[in-house]
Design a protein around this motif. Structure first.
Motif, PDB file in Angstrom:
ATOM      1  N   GLU A   1      -8.198  -7.943   3.377  1.00  0.00           N
ATOM      2  CA  GLU A   1      -6.429  -8.797   3.576  1.00  0.00           C
ATOM      3  C   GLU A   1      -6.464  -8.557   1.932  1.00  0.00           C
ATOM      4  O   GLU A   1      -6.227  -9.647   1.151  1.00  0.00           O
ATOM      5  N   ASP A   2      -6.513  -7.329   1.172  1.00  0.00           N
ATOM      6  CA  ASP A   2      -6.099  -7.378  -0.170  1.00  0.00           C
ATOM      7  C   ASP A   2      -5.168  -6.174  -0.679  1.00  0.00           C
ATOM      8  O   ASP A   2      -5.506  -5.409   0.899  1.00  0.00           O
ATOM      9  N   LEU A   3      -4.710  -5.825  -1.785  1.00  0.00           N
ATOM     10  CA  LEU A   3      -4.495  -4.178  -1.723  1.00  0.00           C
ATOM     11  C   LEU A   3      -5.315  -3.592  -1.958  1.00  0.00           C
ATOM     12  O   LEU A   3      -5.129  -2.416  -1.324  1.00  0.00           O
TER      13      LEU A   3
ATOM     14  N   ASN B   1      -8.178  -1.016  -0.912  1.00  0.00           N
ATOM     15  CA  ASN B   1      -9.556  -0.831   0.651  1.00  0.00           C
ATOM     16  C   ASN B   1      -9.853   0.830   0.098  1.00  0.00           C
ATOM     17  O   ASN B   1      -9.749   0.680  -1.090  1.00  0.00           O
TER      18      ASN B   1
ATOM     19  N   TYR C   1      -3.925  -1.227   0.148  1.00  0.00           N
ATOM     20  CA  TYR C   1      -3.974  -1.765   2.019  1.00  0.00           C
ATOM     21  C   TYR C   1      -4.650  -1.475   3.045  1.00  0.00           C
ATOM     22  O   TYR C   1      -4.947  -0.127   2.627  1.00  0.00           O
TER      23      TYR C   1
ATOM     24  N   SER D   1      -0.352   2.165   5.943  1.00  0.00           N
ATOM     25  CA  SER D   1      -0.313   0.875   5.876  1.00  0.00           C
ATOM     26  C   SER D   1       1.036   1.006   5.600  1.00  0.00           C
ATOM     27  O   SER D   1       1.821   0.817   6.300  1.00  0.00           O
ATOM     28  N   ASP D   2       0.999   1.357   3.773  1.00  0.00           N
ATOM     29  CA  ASP D   2       3.102   0.394   3.769  1.00  0.00           C
ATOM     30  C   ASP D   2       3.548   1.562   3.947  1.00  0.00           C
ATOM     31  O   ASP D   2       4.693   1.786   3.990  1.00  0.00           O
TER      32      ASP D   2
ATOM     33  N   PRO E   1       5.936  -1.870   7.123  1.00  0.00           N
ATOM     34  CA  PRO E   1       4.921  -1.512   7.303  1.00  0.00           C
ATOM     35  C   PRO E   1       4.391  -0.548   8.048  1.00  0.00           C
ATOM     36  O   PRO E   1       5.709  -1.086   9.545  1.00  0.00           O
TER      37      PRO E   1
END
Length: 355
Positions: free
Chosen positions: A51-53, A55, A84, A106-107, A145
């Protein structure tokens, strides 16, 4: 298709005392969600779930001819950072006949050049080739997203994406442009699957499975709706061997719902042997009546449907194989490039199973 070779109910934790010659584990430093097999090389991509930018996508290799625990390993030179958690990974379905690309969502939808002909420590790094999003079209600083995508095997210039903004977008990845965008559902779209070159299906938080034909973009066919109002559908798998059949997963459900698109509305079968929520489902790549499901109960179940799935009795059928992974199964992949192998994601481990 032969029946799977795995011993029934083999626990992952028992590897030290009784090694399973058909199951191999690679441990990574982070939780795993997204998985993808390359159709061109003995390679798996595994995406972290943090749960973080920041990855990571790890590239793993194995030896299908002489499998061993030592040969199933990460290739750090080809692994790369990812913004992400990737909600899905998929290699170019044309494999060796095309550019070695890996797509991720992702995004935005991203395409990565992953040269898989060199799996050594000196391999050239994976490179980002393109970032595809709708910010220009929407005049917004942010893009909604993406929950999933599917790469069209028949028309590989097309990738269809699913988004929380209720849309499905078909990209022409060769030109880097949107071919079409459809408001597909009333709520967030959770998954998408191609059936034919111009036909795809999607599932949504609105509880429906809908089929779209790009030749008639104004209409869709609802082939199934959740029996409980407002129960989201999370995953969809279209049987590439027999396009009459799909499998869908409902939120918080231990059942796999099998659909016949010729008879919309009512499932032709429901598979009920999981003891927890089902998280992933995949059809066998070279057999029309086999599929596998994995869930919170830590079990991967391989099913063999009757020649006519509607012939499944009311009490259901038992799976032909029960594999106990020892922990919740977050994801599984079973693809045409390696039909004898299946990959499952549990916690921070990827398991490779010979079936």
């Amino acid at each position: 298709m032969d029946h799977p070779k795995l011993p029934p109910s083999t626990a992952a934790g028992a590897a030290d005392t009784a090694p399973n010659p058909h199951a191999f584990t690679c441990e990574l430093p982070h939780s795993i969600y997204a998985l993808a097999f390359s159709p061109a090389a003995p390679v798996l991509a595994a995406g972290s779930f943090l749960e973080d930018l920041h990855n990571r996508v790890s590239i793993l290799t194995f030896d299908p001819a002489h499998p061993s625990a030592a040969s199933f390993r990460a290739v750090p030179a080809l692994s790369f950072d990812h913004p992400y958690p990737p909600t899905k990974l998929q290699f170019n379905p044309r494999g060796a006949a095309s550019t070695p690309l890996l797509a991720s969502s992702s995004d935005a939808l991203r395409l990565w050049h992953a040269p898989l002909d060199d799996l050594s420590a000196a391999a050239p790094p994976t490179e980002l080739r393109s970032v595809l999003d709708n910010r220009k079209a929407s005049a917004s600083e942010f893009s909604a997203p993406l929950t999933s995508f599917d790469w069209n095997e028949i028309e590989p210039r097309r990738i269809g994406t699913a988004s929380i903004d209720t849309t499905c977008t078909v990209w022409d990845v060769e030109r880097g442009v949107v071919e079409t965008q459809l408001i597909a559902h009333d709520k967030a779209v959770h998954d998408i699957a191609w059936g034919e070159a111009g036909v795809f299906a999607s599932v949504s938080a609105d509880g429906s499975v809908r089929v779209f034909d790009l030749r008639d973009k104004e209409h869709s066919t609802i082939v199934y709706e959740s029996p409980r109002p407002d129960t989201p559908l999370l995953r969809l798998a279209w049987n590439r061997f027999d396009l009459r059949y799909m499998a869908a997963l409902l939120m918080d459900s231990s059942a796999v719902v099998v659909l016949d698109i010729r008879a919309p509305g009512v499932p032709v079968a429901e598979l009920h042997r999981h003891a927890g929520c089902v998280n992933a489902v995949a059809w066998a790549p070279q057999a029309p009546r086999h599929l596998c499901s994995g869930g919170d109960d830590g079990q991967a179940l391989i099913w063999e449907l009757p020649e006519t799935p509607a012939a499944v009795p009311a009490e259901g059928i038992d799976p032909v194989l029960v594999y106990d992974a020892g922990a919740e199964i977050n994801q599984l992949q079973w693809v045409a490039g390696h039909p004898d192998w299946m990959g499952i994601a549990i916690e921070n481990k990827v398991q490779l199973l010979r079936v």
